[in-house]
Design an enzyme around this catalytic site. Sequence first.
Site, PDB file in Angstrom:
ATOM      1  N   ARG A  35     -12.615  -6.801  -7.003  1.00 41.81           N
ATOM      2  CA  ARG A  35     -13.323  -6.049  -5.970  1.00 41.81           C
ATOM      3  C   ARG A  35     -14.256  -5.018  -6.564  1.00 41.81           C
ATOM      4  NH1 ARG A  35      -7.814  -4.286  -3.434  1.00 41.81           N
ATOM      5  NH2 ARG A  35      -7.792  -3.717  -5.600  1.00 41.81           N
ATOM      6  N   GLU A  72       2.659  -0.948 -11.897  1.00 43.02           N
ATOM      7  CA  GLU A  72       3.881  -0.765 -11.124  1.00 43.02           C
ATOM      8  C   GLU A  72       4.581  -2.089 -10.842  1.00 43.02           C
ATOM      9  OE1 GLU A  72       2.137   1.298  -7.922  1.00 43.02           O
ATOM     10  OE2 GLU A  72       0.981  -0.420  -7.255  1.00 43.02           O
TER      11      GLU A  72
END
Length: 153
Positions: A35, A72
Amino acid sequence: MFAAENGLKGDPRLEAISAAIRVVPDFPKKGVEARGFMFGPSIALAIGAKFVPLRKPGKLPGKVISESYELEYGHDRLEMHVGAVEPRERVIIIDDLVATGGTLSAAISLMESQGAEVVECACVIGLPEVKGQHKLKGKPLYVLVEPSGLDEF
């Protein structure tokens, strides 16, 4: 530093951007990638700078160097073309979203490994609970908006 801290709080343009952010469950592993390419080339063109793509493994042709990093949700790697930056070249790193700071940290390491000077980092979207800013080696981080409806993340 968030755009709201620069006196833009209440700016209807930023509120419209924040409201338009679509939350995609299970992203980034299931969903659209790259993106940042919607923002980087336009900004580089506007400031008269070159654009250097950093991509996930196997997405760039030719010789590349890479940097591994933790996220994460696991581990990943960024790649960059060999010779894309020169020693002492000044660099701004632009990404679409910052959460843990892992991707930005890897980008900084890649650039600095080639002798480039990272001046600052900028992201369109910043999660307010960003814990990874310490990973940015003291580089300034500018964030345009924080999305509303974060309970969906």
